[in-house]
Design a protein around this motif. Structure first.
Motif, PDB file in Angstrom:
ATOM      1  N   VAL A 233      -2.444  -3.162  -5.072  1.00  0.00           N
ATOM      2  CA  VAL A 233      -1.886  -3.415  -3.744  1.00  0.00           C
ATOM      3  C   VAL A 233      -1.894  -4.916  -3.457  1.00  0.00           C
ATOM      4  CG1 VAL A 233      -2.303  -3.129  -1.255  1.00  0.00           C
ATOM      5  CG2 VAL A 233      -2.348  -1.132  -2.774  1.00  0.00           C
TER       6      VAL A 233
ATOM      7  N   ASP B 132       0.833  -1.201   0.000  1.00  0.00           N
ATOM      8  CA  ASP B 132       0.000   0.000   0.000  1.00  0.00           C
ATOM      9  C   ASP B 132       0.868   1.251   0.000  1.00  0.00           C
ATOM     10  OD1 ASP B 132      -2.492   1.404   0.114  1.00  0.00           O
ATOM     11  OD2 ASP B 132      -2.190   1.680   2.265  1.00  0.00           O
TER      12      ASP B 132
ATOM     13  N   THR C 215      -6.646  -0.853  -5.240  1.00  0.00           N
ATOM     14  CA  THR C 215      -6.738  -1.986  -4.322  1.00  0.00           C
ATOM     15  C   THR C 215      -6.213  -3.259  -4.978  1.00  0.00           C
ATOM     16  OG1 THR C 215      -8.576  -0.996  -3.144  1.00  0.00           O
ATOM     17  CG2 THR C 215      -8.314  -3.375  -2.922  1.00  0.00           C
TER      18      THR C 215
END
Length: 157
Positions: free
Chosen positions: A46, A23, A43
């Motif tokens: 990540v 992240d 997302t």
């Protein structure tokens, strides 16, 4: 679980350490490639990067906070050479990236997967260009700490 800051908590598992590192690496990269901060790409990138990091951490017997010793070039190798098997072995629980891992497995080989892989590849390449070919997550700590400070101060990036 120990609180480490405003709303933050210490990761509970090796997977959470990998997600936290991924992240931060992706957020830092989003400063020069803002499209990577848009959902759902952010997302999914990540989760994909964390998958590569946890694969190398496991192979190197690195656990907990020592996951920061993973070399970014090794994560890049996973991304290019055996990302499918790394995704299949990824320990992501349902509530921490598992659904995104399942999505990535479902679109593997499609343009949707390649878009995510490209974002991660771009981020890793950028970090390696800035920090050198042997950069570890730990070597990016100073820049990432600066990013955290900017976020806390409300800087726009």
């Amino acid at each position: 679980m120990a609180d480490v800051g405003a709303g933050l908590r210490r990761p509970d598992s090796d997977w959470e350490y990998a997600v936290s590192a991924a992240d931060q690496l992706m957020l830092w990269h989003a400063r020069v490639a803002p499209y990577t901060a848009q959902e759902p790409l952010r997302t999914r990138a990540v989760v994909l990067l964390a998958t590569c990091l946890i694969d190398r951490a496991t192979a190197g017997q690195l656990t907990g906070p020592d996951i920061v010793q993973v070399q970014l070039v090794e994560a890049a190798t996973v991304l290019e050479r055996y990302v499918l098997s790394a995704l299949q072995a990824c320990p992501a629980p349902a509530d921490t990236g598992g659904a995104d891992r399942d999505h990535l497995l479902g679109v593997f080989g499609d343009d949707a997967f390649e878009t995510v892989r490209h974002a991660v590849r771009e981020a890793l390449t950028h970090h390696l260009q800035v920090a050198g070919p042997h950069a570890r997550i730990a070597d990016r700590r100073r820049d990432l700490t600066g990013l955290d400070r900017q976020r806390q101060e409300g800087a726009d990036f």
